[in-house]
Design a protein around this motif. Structure first.
Motif, PDB file in Angstrom:
ATOM      1  N   HIS A   1       1.044  -1.064  -0.048  1.00  0.00           N
ATOM      2  CA  HIS A   1      -0.038  -0.307  -0.214  1.00  0.00           C
ATOM      3  C   HIS A   1       0.494   0.902   0.331  1.00  0.00           C
ATOM      4  CE1 HIS A   1      -3.264  -2.574   1.661  1.00  0.00           C
ATOM      5  NE2 HIS A   1      -3.519  -2.498   0.671  1.00  0.00           N
ATOM      6  N   ASP A   2       2.236   1.080   0.234  1.00  0.00           N
ATOM      7  CA  ASP A   2       2.594   2.332   0.575  1.00  0.00           C
ATOM      8  C   ASP A   2       3.563   2.892  -0.544  1.00  0.00           C
ATOM      9  OD1 ASP A   2       3.195   3.747   2.982  1.00  0.00           O
ATOM     10  OD2 ASP A   2       4.938   2.974   3.641  1.00  0.00           O
ATOM     11  N   VAL A   3       4.212   2.019  -1.035  1.00  0.00           N
ATOM     12  CA  VAL A   3       4.682   2.671  -2.804  1.00  0.00           C
ATOM     13  C   VAL A   3       3.889   2.201  -3.794  1.00  0.00           C
ATOM     14  CG1 VAL A   3       7.116   1.812  -4.013  1.00  0.00           C
ATOM     15  CG2 VAL A   3       6.655   1.040  -1.201  1.00  0.00           C
ATOM     16  N   PRO A   4       3.914   3.798  -4.316  1.00  0.00           N
ATOM     17  CA  PRO A   4       3.330   3.391  -5.808  1.00  0.00           C
ATOM     18  C   PRO A   4       3.410   2.939  -6.902  1.00  0.00           C
ATOM     19  CG  PRO A   4       5.025   5.468  -5.512  1.00  0.00           C
ATOM     20  CD  PRO A   4       4.582   4.474  -3.926  1.00  0.00           C
ATOM     21  N   GLY A   5       2.639   2.024  -7.469  1.00  0.00           N
ATOM     22  CA  GLY A   5       3.210   1.717  -8.730  1.00  0.00           C
ATOM     23  C   GLY A   5       3.607   2.434  -9.507  1.00  0.00           C
ATOM     24  N   PRO A   6       3.192   0.870 -10.778  1.00  0.00           N
ATOM     25  CA  PRO A   6       4.226   1.724 -12.325  1.00  0.00           C
ATOM     26  C   PRO A   6       3.573   2.656 -12.636  1.00  0.00           C
ATOM     27  CG  PRO A   6       2.995   0.064 -12.814  1.00  0.00           C
ATOM     28  CD  PRO A   6       2.814  -0.764 -11.329  1.00  0.00           C
ATOM     29  N   ALA A   7       3.367   3.911 -13.053  1.00  0.00           N
ATOM     30  CA  ALA A   7       3.223   5.533 -14.133  1.00  0.00           C
ATOM     31  C   ALA A   7       2.621   4.785 -15.195  1.00  0.00           C
ATOM     32  CB  ALA A   7       4.139   5.886 -13.346  1.00  0.00           C
ATOM     33  N   LEU A   8       1.272   5.467 -15.157  1.00  0.00           N
ATOM     34  CA  LEU A   8       1.123   5.921 -16.610  1.00  0.00           C
ATOM     35  C   LEU A   8       1.561   6.315 -17.183  1.00  0.00           C
ATOM     36  CD1 LEU A   8      -1.148   4.535 -18.064  1.00  0.00           C
ATOM     37  CD2 LEU A   8      -2.053   6.758 -16.739  1.00  0.00           C
ATOM     38  N   PRO A   9       2.355   6.102 -18.516  1.00  0.00           N
ATOM     39  CA  PRO A   9       2.594   7.110 -19.371  1.00  0.00           C
ATOM     40  C   PRO A   9       2.057   8.304 -20.054  1.00  0.00           C
ATOM     41  CG  PRO A   9       3.423   5.299 -19.428  1.00  0.00           C
ATOM     42  CD  PRO A   9       2.404   5.294 -18.615  1.00  0.00           C
ATOM     43  N   SER A  10       2.634   9.713 -19.754  1.00  0.00           N
ATOM     44  CA  SER A  10       0.995  10.645 -20.156  1.00  0.00           C
ATOM     45  C   SER A  10       1.185  10.458 -21.781  1.00  0.00           C
ATOM     46  CB  SER A  10       1.624  12.006 -20.133  1.00  0.00           C
ATOM     47  OG  SER A  10       3.178  12.041 -20.242  1.00  0.00           O
ATOM     48  N   GLU A  11       1.802  10.422 -22.492  1.00  0.00           N
ATOM     49  CA  GLU A  11       1.953   9.804 -23.985  1.00  0.00           C
ATOM     50  C   GLU A  11       0.692   8.797 -23.913  1.00  0.00           C
ATOM     51  OE1 GLU A  11       2.176   7.504 -27.868  1.00  0.00           O
ATOM     52  OE2 GLU A  11       3.326   6.710 -26.093  1.00  0.00           O
ATOM     53  N   LEU A  12       0.618   7.599 -23.286  1.00  0.00           N
ATOM     54  CA  LEU A  12      -0.216   6.535 -23.277  1.00  0.00           C
ATOM     55  C   LEU A  12      -1.312   7.286 -22.389  1.00  0.00           C
ATOM     56  CD1 LEU A  12      -1.071   3.419 -24.152  1.00  0.00           C
ATOM     57  CD2 LEU A  12      -0.441   3.161 -21.475  1.00  0.00           C
ATOM     58  N   GLU A  13      -1.217   7.745 -21.074  1.00  0.00           N
ATOM     59  CA  GLU A  13      -3.112   8.382 -21.382  1.00  0.00           C
ATOM     60  C   GLU A  13      -3.604   9.616 -22.507  1.00  0.00           C
ATOM     61  OE1 GLU A  13      -2.202  10.997 -17.990  1.00  0.00           O
ATOM     62  OE2 GLU A  13      -4.304  11.365 -18.103  1.00  0.00           O
ATOM     63  N   ASN A  14      -2.895   9.975 -22.872  1.00  0.00           N
ATOM     64  CA  ASN A  14      -3.075  10.989 -23.597  1.00  0.00           C
ATOM     65  C   ASN A  14      -3.918  10.027 -25.089  1.00  0.00           C
ATOM     66  OD1 ASN A  14      -2.821  12.996 -22.467  1.00  0.00           O
ATOM     67  ND2 ASN A  14      -1.131  13.875 -23.004  1.00  0.00           N
ATOM     68  N   ARG A  15      -3.074   9.188 -25.445  1.00  0.00           N
ATOM     69  CA  ARG A  15      -3.395   8.737 -26.865  1.00  0.00           C
ATOM     70  C   ARG A  15      -4.628   7.395 -26.587  1.00  0.00           C
ATOM     71  NH1 ARG A  15      -0.792   3.540 -28.264  1.00  0.00           N
ATOM     72  NH2 ARG A  15       0.479   3.984 -26.729  1.00  0.00           N
ATOM     73  N   VAL A  16      -4.466   7.455 -25.490  1.00  0.00           N
ATOM     74  CA  VAL A  16      -5.317   6.123 -25.606  1.00  0.00           C
ATOM     75  C   VAL A  16      -6.859   7.270 -25.153  1.00  0.00           C
ATOM     76  CG1 VAL A  16      -6.923   4.519 -23.559  1.00  0.00           C
ATOM     77  CG2 VAL A  16      -4.785   4.542 -24.531  1.00  0.00           C
ATOM     78  N   ARG A  17      -6.544   7.827 -24.147  1.00  0.00           N
ATOM     79  CA  ARG A  17      -7.674   9.501 -24.035  1.00  0.00           C
ATOM     80  C   ARG A  17      -8.620   9.883 -25.505  1.00  0.00           C
ATOM     81  NH1 ARG A  17      -9.898  12.925 -19.906  1.00  0.00           N
ATOM     82  NH2 ARG A  17      -7.352  12.613 -18.484  1.00  0.00           N
ATOM     83  N   LEU A  18      -7.648   9.652 -26.374  1.00  0.00           N
ATOM     84  CA  LEU A  18      -8.380  10.306 -27.654  1.00  0.00           C
ATOM     85  C   LEU A  18      -8.545   8.981 -28.585  1.00  0.00           C
ATOM     86  CD1 LEU A  18      -5.098  12.363 -28.883  1.00  0.00           C
ATOM     87  CD2 LEU A  18      -7.254  13.457 -28.491  1.00  0.00           C
ATOM     88  N   ALA A  19      -8.563   8.212 -28.777  1.00  0.00           N
ATOM     89  CA  ALA A  19      -8.425   6.740 -29.057  1.00  0.00           C
ATOM     90  C   ALA A  19      -9.393   7.064 -28.542  1.00  0.00           C
ATOM     91  CB  ALA A  19      -8.256   6.026 -29.091  1.00  0.00           C
ATOM     92  N   CYS A  20     -10.513   7.061 -27.000  1.00  0.00           N
ATOM     93  CA  CYS A  20     -11.658   6.810 -26.610  1.00  0.00           C
ATOM     94  C   CYS A  20     -12.729   7.500 -26.905  1.00  0.00           C
ATOM     95  CB  CYS A  20     -11.434   6.513 -24.963  1.00  0.00           C
ATOM     96  SG  CYS A  20     -11.080   5.551 -24.129  1.00  0.00           S
ATOM     97  N   HIS A  21     -12.616   9.169 -27.128  1.00  0.00           N
ATOM     98  CA  HIS A  21     -12.821  10.680 -27.892  1.00  0.00           C
ATOM     99  C   HIS A  21     -13.471   9.911 -29.177  1.00  0.00           C
ATOM    100  CE1 HIS A  21     -11.931  13.616 -24.232  1.00  0.00           C
ATOM    101  NE2 HIS A  21     -12.343  12.614 -24.056  1.00  0.00           N
ATOM    102  N   GLU A  22     -12.128   9.776 -30.156  1.00  0.00           N
ATOM    103  CA  GLU A  22     -13.039   9.544 -31.090  1.00  0.00           C
ATOM    104  C   GLU A  22     -14.109   7.872 -30.874  1.00  0.00           C
ATOM    105  OE1 GLU A  22      -9.424   8.055 -33.607  1.00  0.00           O
ATOM    106  OE2 GLU A  22      -8.466  10.276 -33.179  1.00  0.00           O
ATOM    107  N   GLU A  23     -13.852   7.287 -30.720  1.00  0.00           N
ATOM    108  CA  GLU A  23     -14.818   5.963 -30.658  1.00  0.00           C
ATOM    109  C   GLU A  23     -16.725   6.437 -29.794  1.00  0.00           C
ATOM    110  OE1 GLU A  23     -13.767   3.139 -31.075  1.00  0.00           O
ATOM    111  OE2 GLU A  23     -15.468   1.538 -30.714  1.00  0.00           O
ATOM    112  N   LEU A  24     -15.923   7.607 -29.058  1.00  0.00           N
ATOM    113  CA  LEU A  24     -17.332   7.854 -29.084  1.00  0.00           C
ATOM    114  C   LEU A  24     -18.264   8.234 -29.772  1.00  0.00           C
ATOM    115  CD1 LEU A  24     -18.997   8.400 -25.947  1.00  0.00           C
ATOM    116  CD2 LEU A  24     -17.723  10.165 -25.307  1.00  0.00           C
ATOM    117  N   GLU A  25     -17.192   9.251 -30.463  1.00  0.00           N
ATOM    118  CA  GLU A  25     -17.801   9.855 -31.532  1.00  0.00           C
ATOM    119  C   GLU A  25     -18.080   9.377 -32.917  1.00  0.00           C
ATOM    120  OE1 GLU A  25     -18.953  14.148 -32.703  1.00  0.00           O
ATOM    121  OE2 GLU A  25     -18.005  13.153 -31.042  1.00  0.00           O
TER     122      GLU A  25
END
Lengths: 192, 164
Positions: free
Chosen positions: B51-75
């Motif tokens: 619980h104490d140690v943070p796990g692997p960080a989500l790369p911001s590039e991946l985060e944005n890419r997936v967000r964009l892909a999801c927005h496109e899918e939603l659209e």
């Protein structure tokens, strides 16, 4: 999901959990990233109506679990036909890549990183089913009943898998724990 | 109580409040069993570390890419839904069907009433009665199959599409 804002709210709430879970399951950066993306695309396609979104977190985790099962099945088939040469070593994930806690002592951070590295290595070595249950329980904080429901197995099996996982981790991690020592259980003491 | 049960109980203790007798059994066992005590210590340390140690960080590039892909899918999902609702024909029954049904009903009644009357008086089936029964049958078939035919035409594509 009807609007981007609504999706963003769900995404921001669970993205880190899902990525961490994907990393723990796949132990491979490329596969974890693919799984992360596919999970969210499936969320978009199949998200239930607003009134049915009470248990959204387990539902999203179930999508990730199903994707991981598919991935394992594909891998097994590939291995069967000798097409797989194994993952590249560079893609092997280090689960101890988390950012340092802001403002914390560097020595403490280094110690935590080292502890986490050892734990993550031991967790990676767990058998598939034990690893799933352990990660869902200890890392993601699900209740045993929830895990049983997500995996479609009885609660007793979850308890047993979890117990075996912790025992195995204890065996693996004792050398890294300076205070820890192996103690053999004395059968005569079991009468209590 | 076996060591295995004690260990499982210790794992469960992280999830629920143990009952008084469970707690007592656990304490008594732990006081005498070093292996279980060691397991308990390990479990505590493991839980704290996880619980104490943070796990692997989500790369911001991946985060944005997936967000964009999801927005496109939603659209595309929203656009598809809009397109379907625009191209869908009106839910009402077309006037041609109503007209046909009215005409058939009038014809049926005008044949049926004299035919039934004749059948009642003469106790034999006349030609009019047979024609009336046939018309009733045809009307029933028409009413039964009209929605099926309409639906088939609706989904058969834009060229063969609409009743209007």
């Amino acid at each position: 999901v009807d609007s981007s804002a609504e999706f963003d709210e769900i995404y921001d709430r669970y993205k880190s959990d899902i990525f961490r879970f994907a990393c723990h399951l796949t132990r491979n950066r490329v596969e974890a990233e693919d799984m992360f993306q596919e999970t969210w695309l499936r969320v978009i396609r199949h998200l239930p109506e607003k009134e049915d979104r009470e248990n959204l977190k387990p539902w999203i985790f179930m999508i990730a679990l199903n994707l991981h099962r598919d991935l394992l099945r594909k891998k097994r088939i590939r291995r069967l036909f000798l097409l797989s040469r194994g993952g590249r070593e560079a893609d092997r994930i280090s689960l101890a890549t988390g950012p340092a806690v802001a403002g914390s002592d560097p020595a403490l951070t280094a110690e935590r990183a080292s502890t986490w590295r050892n734990i993550s290595r031991a967790v990676s070595g767990l058998p598939e089913k034990q690893r799933r249950v352990f990660v869902l329980k200890e890392v993601e904080g699900f209740q045993q009943a929830e895990i049983a429901q997500m995996l479609g197995i009885p609660v007793g099996t979850v308890k047993s898998l979890l117990h075996r996982a912790v025992k195995r981790l204890q065996r693996e991690l004792t050398p890294f724990n300076p205070g820890g020592r192996k103690v053999k259980c004395d059968a005569k003491m079991l009468s209590v | 109580m076996r060591c295995q049960d004690v260990e499982r109980l210790m794992i469960e203790a992280g999830e629920r409040e143990l009952a008084r007798d469970e707690r007592l059994l656990l304490e008594r066992h732990l006081a005498r069993c070093a292996a279980c005590a060691s397991f308990g210590n390990f479990l505590n340390e493991l839980e704290l570390s996880v619980h104490d140690v943070p796990g692997p960080a989500l790369p911001s590039e991946l985060e944005n890419r997936v967000r964009l892909a999801c927005h496109e899918e939603l659209e595309s999902k929203v656009q598809g839904r809009r397109k379907r609702s625009r191209s869908a024909p009106s839910a009402g029954v077309p006037w041609a069907i109503w007209a046909a049904l009215v005409a058939l009903t009038v014809l049926t009644l005008s044949f049926l009433i004299p035919g039934v009357e004749a059948f009642r008086q003469e106790q034999k089936i006349t030609l009019e009665a047979v024609v009336a029964l046939l018309l009733v049958f045809q009307n029933a078939l028409m009413l039964f199959f009209a929605p099926v035919i309409m639906r088939r035409r609706r989904f058969s594509g834009p060229t063969s599409g609409h009743w209007s």
